[in-house]
Motif scaffolding. Structure first.
Motif, PDB file in Angstrom:
ATOM      1  N   PHE A 270      -1.122   5.896  25.273  1.00  0.00           N
ATOM      2  CA  PHE A 270      -2.004   6.508  24.284  1.00  0.00           C
ATOM      3  C   PHE A 270      -2.330   7.937  24.707  1.00  0.00           C
ATOM      4  O   PHE A 270      -2.642   8.205  25.859  1.00  0.00           O
TER       5      PHE A 270
ATOM      6  N   TYR B 214      -3.428   3.803  13.906  1.00  0.00           N
ATOM      7  CA  TYR B 214      -4.424   4.839  14.178  1.00  0.00           C
ATOM      8  C   TYR B 214      -5.483   4.297  15.130  1.00  0.00           C
ATOM      9  O   TYR B 214      -5.924   3.155  14.985  1.00  0.00           O
TER      10      TYR B 214
ATOM     11  N   TRP C 169      -6.149   9.576  16.797  1.00  0.00           N
ATOM     12  CA  TRP C 169      -4.735   9.599  17.144  1.00  0.00           C
ATOM     13  C   TRP C 169      -3.920   8.702  16.225  1.00  0.00           C
ATOM     14  O   TRP C 169      -4.384   7.637  15.798  1.00  0.00           O
ATOM     15  N   SER C 170      -2.678   9.127  15.967  1.00  0.00           N
ATOM     16  CA  SER C 170      -1.753   8.373  15.133  1.00  0.00           C
ATOM     17  C   SER C 170      -0.528   7.993  15.952  1.00  0.00           C
ATOM     18  O   SER C 170      -0.005   8.814  16.720  1.00  0.00           O
ATOM     19  N   PHE C 171      -0.064   6.742  15.788  1.00  0.00           N
ATOM     20  CA  PHE C 171       1.134   6.271  16.481  1.00  0.00           C
ATOM     21  C   PHE C 171       2.222   5.948  15.465  1.00  0.00           C
ATOM     22  O   PHE C 171       1.999   5.192  14.516  1.00  0.00           O
TER      23      PHE C 171
ATOM     24  N   TRP D 294       2.760   9.537  19.896  1.00  0.00           N
ATOM     25  CA  TRP D 294       1.369   9.661  19.486  1.00  0.00           C
ATOM     26  C   TRP D 294       1.110  11.090  19.044  1.00  0.00           C
ATOM     27  O   TRP D 294       1.579  12.033  19.666  1.00  0.00           O
TER      28      TRP D 294
END
Length: 228
Positions: free
Chosen positions: A181, A199, A214-216, A223
Motif C-alpha cells: 500500500f 480504494y 489511495w486507489s489500487f 497504487w
C-alpha cells in the motif's frame, strides 16, 4: 434618545442585509431512508460483505462479548434472516470480502489474541469452510475488498502498524503478497470498490489520524494517490 436608538438599530439592519447577500445554496443527490434494524444485538467492530445482491453482517463486539452470529438482509422485503453462525473463534475487528460468489471472513481479535484464520461462506448451502490462513501476520483492524474473483487484504495492527497487502485466489486457496500500500502504515481504515478498482482511505497511524486516499488497480498492480 430616539435618534440614538435609531442609530443603534442601523448596524443590525445592515448586518441582516449583508448576511442575506452571502447566503449560498447547494444541491445534493440521493436520499437516506430508514430501514429495518438489525435483528441481532447492537454491536461495534462487525464485518460486512455482499454476495449476489444480498448483504451479510456478522461478528463484532456488543460491549460484553465477541460475537459469531451472521445475518442476511433482504432488501426487497426489508427484513433480516439469521444464517449459519460463523464457526471460527468469536471476534471483533475482523475483515470480510466477496470473491467468486462466496463470502470470506478472517483475522480480527478475540479479546486476547490477534487472529489470522480465514473462512469461506457459501450462501447457496449456508455453510462455512475453513481455508488456508491469511498470508500475513495475525492482526486486527485491517481492510479488505474483492475484485474480479480475488480478495485483497492489508494494513491493520499486529502489535505494530502495518501497510502490507495480500491477494487471495479462491481457486487455488493461496495467498500472495502484492505491491505494498502506497500510504502510511495504519489501522482502522476503510475500503471500498468502484469500477473494478479498490480504494483505501483514512485510518490511524501511531495515534495520528490519516486522511490520504489511495486507489489500487488490480490489472497493473499499482497504487495511485488521489485527492485527500
Amino acid at each position: 434618545m430616539k435618534i440614538i436608538k435609531a442609530l443603534q438599530f442601523l448596524p443590525v439592519v445592515a448586518l441582516g442585509f449583508m448576511s442575506c447577500k452571502t447566503t449560498t445554496t447547494s444541491t445534493v443527490t440521493g436520499n437516506w431512508v430508514t430501514k429495518s434494524d438489525l435483528d441481532g444485538v447492537a454491536r461495534s467492530e462487525a464485518v460486512s460483505f455482499v454476495v449476489n445482491d444480498s448483504a451479510y453482517i456478522g461478528t463484532g463486539y456488543d460491549g460484553n462479548l465477541r460475537l459469531s452470529d451472521i445475518w442476511e438482509y433482504n432488501a426487497g422485503g426489508n427484513y433480516w434472516i439469521q444464517k449459519a453462525d460463523f464457526p471460527g473463534t468469536p471476534r471483533s475487528s475482523a475483515i470480510a470480502f466477496d470473491a467468486a460468489g462466496k463470502g470470506y471472513l478472517g483475522t480480527g481479535y478475540d479479546g486476547v489474541n490477534k487472529l489470522n484464520d480465514m473462512w469461506e461462506y457459501d450462501p447457496a448451502s449456508n455453510t462455512w469452510t475453513q481455508k488456508n490462513n491469511f498470508g500475513g501476520t495475525a492482526r486486527y483492524d485491517a481492510v479488505a475488498f474483492g475484485i474480479n474473483g480475488k480478495g485483497y487484504v492489508g494494513t491493520g495492527f499486529d502489535g505494530s502498524y502495518l501497510k502490507d497487502f495480500w491477494q487471495y485466489d479462491p481457486t487455488s486457496d493461496t495467498w500472495n503478497e502484492i505491491y505494498g500500500f502506497g500510504g502510511a502504515k495504519r489501522m482502522g481504515a476503510i475500503a471500498f470498490v468502484y469500477n473494478n478498482k479498490g480504494y483505501v482511505v483514512t485510518g490511524i497511524n501511531n495515534g495520528t489520524e490519516e486522511n490520504d486516499f489511495w486507489s489500487f488497480d488490480p490489472s497493473s498492480g499499482n497504487w495511485t494517490q488521489l485527492r485527500s
